[in-house]
Design a protein around this motif. Structure first.
Motif, PDB file in Angstrom:
ATOM      1  N   ARG A 145      -8.301-150.739  12.325  1.00 18.22           N
ATOM      2  CA  ARG A 145      -8.497-152.201  12.180  1.00 18.22           C
ATOM      3  C   ARG A 145      -8.009-152.934  13.425  1.00 18.22           C
ATOM      4  O   ARG A 145      -7.142-152.456  14.110  1.00 18.22           O
ATOM      5  CB  ARG A 145      -7.721-152.689  10.956  1.00 18.22           C
ATOM      6  CG  ARG A 145      -8.244-152.060   9.697  1.00 18.22           C
ATOM      7  CD  ARG A 145      -7.514-152.601   8.509  1.00 18.22           C
ATOM      8  NE  ARG A 145      -7.783-151.749   7.358  1.00 18.22           N
ATOM      9  CZ  ARG A 145      -7.721-152.145   6.105  1.00 18.22           C
ATOM     10  NH1 ARG A 145      -7.421-153.388   5.843  1.00 18.22           N
ATOM     11  NH2 ARG A 145      -7.962-151.326   5.117  1.00 18.22           N
ATOM     12  N   GLN A 161     -19.449-155.358  16.370  1.00 16.55           N
ATOM     13  CA  GLN A 161     -19.983-156.183  15.290  1.00 16.55           C
ATOM     14  C   GLN A 161     -19.093-156.103  14.045  1.00 16.55           C
ATOM     15  O   GLN A 161     -18.344-155.148  13.870  1.00 16.55           O
ATOM     16  CB  GLN A 161     -21.401-155.715  14.932  1.00 16.55           C
ATOM     17  CG  GLN A 161     -22.369-155.886  16.090  1.00 16.55           C
ATOM     18  CD  GLN A 161     -23.797-155.489  15.722  1.00 16.55           C
ATOM     19  OE1 GLN A 161     -24.046-155.000  14.641  1.00 16.55           O
ATOM     20  NE2 GLN A 161     -24.706-155.709  16.645  1.00 16.55           N
ATOM     21  N   THR A 162     -19.226-157.134  13.208  1.00 11.74           N
ATOM     22  CA  THR A 162     -18.506-157.124  11.926  1.00 11.74           C
ATOM     23  C   THR A 162     -19.224-156.160  10.969  1.00 11.74           C
ATOM     24  O   THR A 162     -20.375-155.753  11.224  1.00 11.74           O
ATOM     25  CB  THR A 162     -18.495-158.508  11.267  1.00 11.74           C
ATOM     26  OG1 THR A 162     -19.865-158.862  10.960  1.00 11.74           O
ATOM     27  CG2 THR A 162     -17.883-159.552  12.189  1.00 11.74           C
ATOM     28  N   GLN A 176     -22.453-157.595   9.840  1.00 11.03           N
ATOM     29  CA  GLN A 176     -23.541-157.395  10.814  1.00 11.03           C
ATOM     30  C   GLN A 176     -24.052-155.948  10.755  1.00 11.03           C
ATOM     31  O   GLN A 176     -25.253-155.703  10.892  1.00 11.03           O
ATOM     32  CB  GLN A 176     -23.049-157.729  12.224  1.00 11.03           C
ATOM     33  CG  GLN A 176     -22.821-159.229  12.431  1.00 11.03           C
ATOM     34  CD  GLN A 176     -22.117-159.535  13.747  1.00 11.03           C
ATOM     35  OE1 GLN A 176     -21.117-158.917  14.090  1.00 11.03           O
ATOM     36  NE2 GLN A 176     -22.655-160.489  14.482  1.00 11.03           N
ATOM     37  N   GLN A 197     -24.169-153.686   1.919  1.00  7.76           N
ATOM     38  CA  GLN A 197     -22.790-154.130   2.201  1.00  7.76           C
ATOM     39  C   GLN A 197     -21.775-153.229   1.499  1.00  7.76           C
ATOM     40  O   GLN A 197     -20.746-152.862   2.079  1.00  7.76           O
ATOM     41  CB  GLN A 197     -22.628-155.587   1.754  1.00  7.76           C
ATOM     42  CG  GLN A 197     -23.407-156.558   2.645  1.00  7.76           C
ATOM     43  CD  GLN A 197     -23.362-157.989   2.161  1.00  7.76           C
ATOM     44  OE1 GLN A 197     -23.034-158.253   1.000  1.00  7.76           O
ATOM     45  NE2 GLN A 197     -23.712-158.920   3.037  1.00  7.76           N
ATOM     46  N   ASP A 241     -16.074-159.414   6.970  1.00 14.78           N
ATOM     47  CA  ASP A 241     -15.806-160.103   8.244  1.00 14.78           C
ATOM     48  C   ASP A 241     -14.998-159.235   9.218  1.00 14.78           C
ATOM     49  O   ASP A 241     -14.772-159.627  10.360  1.00 14.78           O
ATOM     50  CB  ASP A 241     -15.028-161.411   7.991  1.00 14.78           C
ATOM     51  CG  ASP A 241     -15.880-162.409   7.221  1.00 14.78           C
ATOM     52  OD1 ASP A 241     -17.114-162.404   7.440  1.00 14.78           O
ATOM     53  OD2 ASP A 241     -15.320-163.167   6.403  1.00 14.78           O
ATOM     54  N   THR A 242     -14.557-158.096   8.716  1.00 18.17           N
ATOM     55  CA  THR A 242     -13.688-157.236   9.541  1.00 18.17           C
ATOM     56  C   THR A 242     -14.464-156.629  10.709  1.00 18.17           C
ATOM     57  O   THR A 242     -15.606-156.196  10.553  1.00 18.17           O
ATOM     58  CB  THR A 242     -13.105-156.090   8.686  1.00 18.17           C
ATOM     59  OG1 THR A 242     -12.403-156.653   7.581  1.00 18.17           O
ATOM     60  CG2 THR A 242     -12.160-155.215   9.519  1.00 18.17           C
ATOM     61  N   LYS A 243     -13.797-156.645  11.865  1.00 17.63           N
ATOM     62  CA  LYS A 243     -14.307-155.890  13.023  1.00 17.63           C
ATOM     63  C   LYS A 243     -13.383-154.688  13.206  1.00 17.63           C
ATOM     64  O   LYS A 243     -12.175-154.862  13.380  1.00 17.63           O
ATOM     65  CB  LYS A 243     -14.283-156.738  14.297  1.00 17.63           C
ATOM     66  CG  LYS A 243     -15.378-157.764  14.378  1.00 17.63           C
ATOM     67  CD  LYS A 243     -15.331-158.445  15.744  1.00 17.63           C
ATOM     68  CE  LYS A 243     -16.415-159.512  15.845  1.00 17.63           C
ATOM     69  NZ  LYS A 243     -16.375-160.203  17.148  1.00 17.63           N
TER      70      LYS A 243
END
Lengths: 89, 284
Positions: free
Chosen positions: A89, A50-51, A54, A71, A4-6
């Protein structure tokens, strides 16, 4: 860091596209880094905000690879770039 | 333009600060140390000379060590200081020799010892001309890159001089730290004094190949070839690094760049010239 990290491109990192590959320059360290293929796709996804999930989906769409593998690869690659200061981050 | 002067000889005193960069030979011997000073830079060639360079690269003052001859100082200035000082003026040079080929010119990129000068001399002795031995300055005009001529001389090891039969070329005075001969342009060794459109660049690779091979570099390799063969005085100057990154990107986008592999055998040079000429002709 998880799917979920962008991530962000730090202001001191420049990227330029030549042909279908990209070269990164970290102005803080003077280190250059070349990206091609999958690495470049992940970079483009991050640049678009995007994450990582994505980014992995883009890899699944464009390459013959399972989602779980994509992933894992994206997480590993992103971790490498964060470690080198080329993403934050 | 650079204002250049030579000051009286002096001892190389210890510098208070640590060098921010240094060039070393493969055996670890220091060739050049780069220091910051209050108003620019000091570049030290141990036991040969110091050079003061203004921050904007427009002024260079040589301080020879006692016993260093004029030819050596001139050589250090032309081959080392001019390209480094120009990089401070926003005009970075590249480690490349350039020769005329097929109504244009081609560059041979590579570090010392890769064969740039030998290849350039081989062309210049055989119905072509050279524009530079190891300091390529590029200007862009109408979306084309122009190779600019530099000093009209070539440096070669004696075995290359003998093998290429350069007997008719005039030699300049020997320099104290190198056995290389400096051959001056003239009737035997043809020099081109005008800018020439750069058709292609070939990065010289020495992987002990069995035959001549010319292969396109991928995008990132193409960009890196120009970056890695740059003269830059201050590698910690972020503005300069950023401008240089954009300039090398521009050049890599405009100049087709290839890897060139060939056997390092003087007897093969005619074939190498032919292969390059044929290849470059297809790029016009």
């Amino acid at each position: 860091m998880n799917l979920d990290t962008k991530l962000n491109i730090p202001p001191q990192v420049m990227s330029r596209l030549v042909g279908d590959e990209t070269v990164l320059l970290d102005l803080a360290s003077g280190i250059y880094f070349g990206l091609d293929g999958v690495g470049m796709k992940i970079w483009e996804s991050v640049a678009e905000g995007q994450t990582l999930a994505q980014a992995a989906a883009v890899i699944v769409d464009e390459y013959d690879v399972e989602e779980a593998q994509a992933q894992a690869d994206v997480l590993e690659f992103a971790g490498n770039l964060v470690e080198r200061g080329l993403l934050s981050r | 333009m650079i204002r250049y002067s030579v000051a009286p000889a002096r001892v190389q005193l210890q510098v208070d600060s640590e060098p921010f960069h240094r060039f070393e030979f493969d055996d670890g011997t220091v060739w050049t140390e780069f220091y910051r000073t209050g108003d620019g830079y000091l570049l030290r060639f141990p036991e040969l000379a110091d050079f003061d360079v203004s921050a904007d690269g427009t002024e260079v003052v040589a301080h020879p060590v006692e016993g260093t001859d004029e030819a050596t100082i001139e050589h250090l200035y032309i081959n080392q200081m001019v390209p480094l000082a120009l990089s401070r003026q926003g005009k970075p040079s590249f480690h490349a020799s350039v020769v005329t080929v097929a109504d244009g010119s081609v560059a041979f990129l590579g570090k010392t010892g890769m064969g740039k000068s030998t290849l350039a001399a081989s062309f210049a002795l055989n119905e072509a001309a050279f524009l530079t031995d190891d300091s390529l300055l590029i200007e862009e005009q109408d979306h084309q890159c122009l190779a600019m001529p530099s000093h009209a001389s070539l440096r070669l090891w004696e075995d290359s001089v003998d093998a290429l039969v350069c007997d008719d070329a005039a030699k300049s005075a020997a320099i104290s730290y190198s056995n290389k001969a400096r051959l001056l342009a003239g009737n035997a060794l043809t020099f081109n004094e005008a800018p020439v459109r750069l058709l292609a660049a070939y990065e010289l690779i020495d992987n002990d190949p069995s035959e001549i091979s010319i292969t396109p570099l991928s995008g990132s390799a193409r960009h890196m070839a120009w970056i890695e063969n740059s003269f830059l005085l201050d590698i910690e100057d972020r503005d300069l690094l950023a401008r240089h990154f954009d300039w090398t990107h521009r050049i890599a986008s405009l100049v087709p760049t290839f890897a060139l592999e060939y056997v390092r055998d003087y007897g093969m040079l005619a074939d190498v010239r032919q292969a390059i000429t044929t290849h470059a002709s297809t790029l016009i």
